[in-house]
Design an enzyme around this catalytic site. Sequence first.
Site, PDB file in Angstrom:
ATOM      1  N   ARG A  17       0.828  -1.213   0.000  1.00  0.00           N
ATOM      2  CA  ARG A  17       0.000   0.000   0.000  1.00  0.00           C
ATOM      3  C   ARG A  17       0.858   1.258   0.000  1.00  0.00           C
ATOM      4  NH1 ARG A  17      -5.313  -0.765   1.752  1.00  0.00           N
ATOM      5  NH2 ARG A  17      -5.996  -2.863   1.188  1.00  0.00           N
ATOM      6  N   ARG A 474       1.407  -0.160   8.461  1.00  0.00           N
ATOM      7  CA  ARG A 474       0.612   1.028   8.777  1.00  0.00           C
ATOM      8  C   ARG A 474      -0.408   0.801   9.892  1.00  0.00           C
ATOM      9  NH1 ARG A 474      -1.540  -1.766   4.796  1.00  0.00           N
ATOM     10  NH2 ARG A 474      -3.783  -1.826   4.537  1.00  0.00           N
ATOM     11  N   ASP A 535     -13.292   1.193   5.146  1.00  0.00           N
ATOM     12  CA  ASP A 535     -12.739   1.684   3.883  1.00  0.00           C
ATOM     13  C   ASP A 535     -13.720   1.566   2.726  1.00  0.00           C
ATOM     14  OD1 ASP A 535     -12.789  -1.027   3.554  1.00  0.00           O
ATOM     15  OD2 ASP A 535     -10.640  -1.290   3.301  1.00  0.00           O
ATOM     16  N   CYS A 592     -18.628  -1.599 -25.394  1.00  0.00           N
ATOM     17  CA  CYS A 592     -17.964  -1.579 -26.701  1.00  0.00           C
ATOM     18  C   CYS A 592     -16.538  -1.045 -26.591  1.00  0.00           C
ATOM     19  CB  CYS A 592     -18.769  -0.741 -27.693  1.00  0.00           C
ATOM     20  SG  CYS A 592     -20.156  -1.659 -28.390  1.00  0.00           S
ATOM     21  N   THR A 593     -16.320  -0.136 -25.662  1.00  0.00           N
ATOM     22  CA  THR A 593     -14.956   0.347 -25.437  1.00  0.00           C
ATOM     23  C   THR A 593     -14.067  -0.795 -24.977  1.00  0.00           C
ATOM     24  OG1 THR A 593     -15.697   2.586 -24.900  1.00  0.00           O
ATOM     25  CG2 THR A 593     -13.532   1.930 -24.084  1.00  0.00           C
ATOM     26  N   ARG A 595     -14.590  -4.052 -25.372  1.00  0.00           N
ATOM     27  CA  ARG A 595     -14.506  -5.152 -26.337  1.00  0.00           C
ATOM     28  C   ARG A 595     -13.661  -4.802 -27.565  1.00  0.00           C
ATOM     29  NH1 ARG A 595     -20.635  -7.703 -26.675  1.00  0.00           N
ATOM     30  NH2 ARG A 595     -20.805  -8.312 -24.484  1.00  0.00           N
ATOM     31  N   ASN A 766     -20.861   0.996 -31.028  1.00  0.00           N
ATOM     32  CA  ASN A 766     -21.193   1.686 -29.784  1.00  0.00           C
ATOM     33  C   ASN A 766     -22.166   0.858 -28.974  1.00  0.00           C
ATOM     34  OD1 ASN A 766     -23.971   2.394 -30.678  1.00  0.00           O
ATOM     35  ND2 ASN A 766     -22.887   3.754 -32.110  1.00  0.00           N
ATOM     36  N   ASP A 767     -22.384   1.272 -27.717  1.00  0.00           N
ATOM     37  CA  ASP A 767     -23.229   0.498 -26.814  1.00  0.00           C
ATOM     38  C   ASP A 767     -24.707   0.524 -27.218  1.00  0.00           C
ATOM     39  OD1 ASP A 767     -21.077  -0.228 -25.380  1.00  0.00           O
ATOM     40  OD2 ASP A 767     -21.753   0.592 -23.457  1.00  0.00           O
TER      41      ASP A 767
END
Length: 1008
Positions: A17, A474, A535, A592-593, A595, A766-767
């Site tokens: 980390r 930490r 967290d 689509c981005t 893939r 595109n999607d």
Amino acid sequence: MKNLKTYLDINEQQYSRQLYVLGTDAMRRLRESSMLVSGLKGLGIEIAKNLTLTGVGRLTLHDPRPTCWMDLASQFFLSEKDRGQNRAAASLPHLAQLNRDVRINTYDGPLTETVLQGFQVVVLTDSTLEEQLQVGNLCHQLGVHFLVASTQGLVGQLFCDFGEKFTILDPSEAEPPGKSIQHISQGSPGILTVLEENGHQFQDGDWVTFSDIEGMTELNDCSPRPIRVRDKWTLEIGNTADFSQYLRSGVITKVKKPETRSYEALSLSLCQPRIMAASQQGKQRARCLHRAFQALHKYQAQVGRLPRPWHLGDANELVVLAQDLEPLQGDDGKKLDEPLDEALVREFAMTSSGDLSPINSVLGGLAAQEMLKAASGKFMPLDQWLYFDALECLPEDGKPPLRSERNCRYDGQIAVFGDDFQKKLGKQRYFLVGAGAIGCELLKIFAMLGLGAEQDGGITVTDMDTVELSNLSRQFLFRSQDLNKSKSEAAALAVRRMNPMLSVTPHTYEVGPDSECIYGDDFFSKLDGVAAAVDSFHARDYVSKRCVYYQKPMLESGTQGTRGSAAIFVPSLTQPYSMPPEDDIKTVYPLCTLRHFPSTIEHTLQWARNEFEGLFRLPAEMINHYVQEPDFLERMEGPQALDYLKTASTSFLTPPQCWQDCLAWARGRWQHCFHDSITELLKYFPPDKVTEEGVLFWSGTKRCPQPLEFDLSRDTHLDYILAAANLYAKTHKLPGSRDRDKLCVMLQKLPEPVFQLQAHTPIFSNDRELEQASAKWGPTHLQELHSGLEKWTGTSLEPQLFEKDDDSNFHMDFIVAASNLRAENYGIPPADRSKSKKIVGDIIPAIATTTAIVAGLVGLELYKIVMGHQQLSSYRHSSLNLAEPYLCRLIPKAPCVQQYRDMRWTCWDRLTVPAPGPGQPEMTLKDLLAYLQENYNLPVTRLLLDSHLLYSRRSSESQPKLQLRVTEVVRQVTRKEPKLGQKELVLTINCEEEEEDTTFPPLHYRLC
């Protein structure tokens, strides 16, 4: 000294980390550093603890003084049995246990020139002004980085002198921003336009480089160039007149350049201080405190002691000393004509003898971070003074608290807040959710404060996790012997050693709807407050809702690298905690981005993560479901069933029988992902394709890909095959292999995979096209896959649940190899294992200094809650960025007020209907509606329990219910009985003529 590279390789998991914050180069410089901490009271031990956790090379503890009662208020490594012993010597064994790789020793002699020149960084924490000037001048002459850190009651001071020419190698924590290029003109200057809608975010004078540009290739990987900003989207990038014409694509990236800063010695800076402050008003207050500290040193030199606690005469003497000081000089060298804030100096004087753990946590974290900057050259250092005060913690009525000399471990705290407040602290009952990094720091502060240390007081801490190796750098309550033990139990044991009077009850339950039988009415009714040290935004949101429901104050904090925040939420006084919008929490990329059109390493990593799920988890889960319930697909809608079958088809159509089958499958998968599918994509969208608008299709963020050719000599290619084949084998419960040599021999014998695009896999640009096509599912394809599944004769499979921290399971091996191969297809710079793990695992960078500071800020707000502050202006929400450095504290917002007719309320309010008295029948639904009309003037039109509609004025079905008891209506509508021991129903109401955005207070209908 052992080989540093080997050291970091061995301990990468421990420092994982922190390495995401500092980086390997800065970490190596820290491992070579030598530091001295002078003064081992509460502030000094905080600094030493943070440096040890961070892993500096050598640390020397300097303190010639013995332990006394006052030290125990904040020095968490000292106990009553250490009184009379040297503070440094008594602290050494405890610090050494924190990190055995840090060489720690003690020294109790004078700080001479010979001694000082052996260190890279020196900090004084418990020293006179005379000593500060002497040591400061020597350090300045020797080139030793010098700091002064001091806390007096509720006020802290920090000074840095890193020499006349200090080089900052890496000024910021953030990765250099990169923006996609839309166009670059030929000219002098050349004008670059970015593609992003939100603009470029560069500044005048930034230096940049370029990559992946097609056409104007002269810019690719050129030497850094300065830029000038024209507007939000365009930049001047220098002369491009003689360059080739720009065609498409490319990224412009800011270059981090080293900076040099000059520091003045303490002797010169005292009269002309450069002070960090968030506002001009804050700077004036800091200058007043600067004079107050000088006056305090003068007072101590004359009287031989600090001003007595809450002694008005002593305080007035210090005010006179401050008034007699020479005026400070501004940045222009002219004397400042600023009146002394006598009330501020007086409060400072009356509380200056106090020693408080929260203040020491804040200043100790700030000072340690500046020491790390001095040794590593990482991040922008403080220039040169910082003052911090939390005097708003004092009683709102201004009355001095009653106190007496007790000779106890809380004397340093009683000096500020008095005896009665100390008793009140001891009787508090608090619930701490989370025993991680912040939770450990909070427990330490609770122990020093004595929170819940008296009869009837106590702390309950819960955390479902166990201690891991990466926690040790930490989460300072844990030691190597605590590995694999419950965090809450190990932390409780550790803080009891710090304060044996502390009452801590550890739990291992997750706080959520499933544990409301444990953390319900009886539990919350006994609490005074809750501290959330989790967290997850969703976990904080849940805890906040419980605090609003039970009307309990909530302390909340969080960190991310060098950034941190701390907040307080007080019933009826402040706005409750609000979770960020879901889109801000997690980035969702268009399918689509991922893939077909990735442009960043984040895209390829998410694609690889999806591959992992779609190949090694989901098919196995689906087949296991089919084995248990063969008819479950028939109960699904067509598109959903098709998705399930397509996912599982890789496993059930041709299941492997041996290791060689798994190897052949992995080789075929490689060919499909990194060659065949790219070849097919380029058939759909050739490199020179132009859109209807006359723009190249492969431009902007669309990178034109290139198919890869399998190469046995390439490590990444073999890494993918080895990981994919082993995971496929494990999924099918077959033995795998790690032998790379045999792998190569077997791969050479395999036939070249035949190009075969997966059936029924059209490509969409595109999607929107993808969604439209998904709605037109193919019944024929569904039947083909269903028939294939019916032939399945195997047993259940073993789904692979992604685990990033096990380096032997091939999970991250697959992700890294698949992502980097995909990145190579698209000309995207690859990511190493560490960066890939951080991104795909949603790992939050962390460092001990930030954690200590936010815990200290929370501790200060705890003082106010316990004291019972009623003014909103007394509370603070804090945010910080240690890399800049930046610290801001603001008054929280008041809760929003809503109104309906004459009724006004906030989200903290509720409507209450009392339970029936002894022998009285329960209300009918009609009685309840009448009660609300008579007591609250609310003409209710709808009544709901969760999502169940109990009553609607417009519905004829509701009329017969009016004569039923309310609980009878609930049984009838929900078909459930109230839970055993349930004390109330929480209902939602609507009223006639209400505004569209009106949310009425919840209606608490008491059952008993």
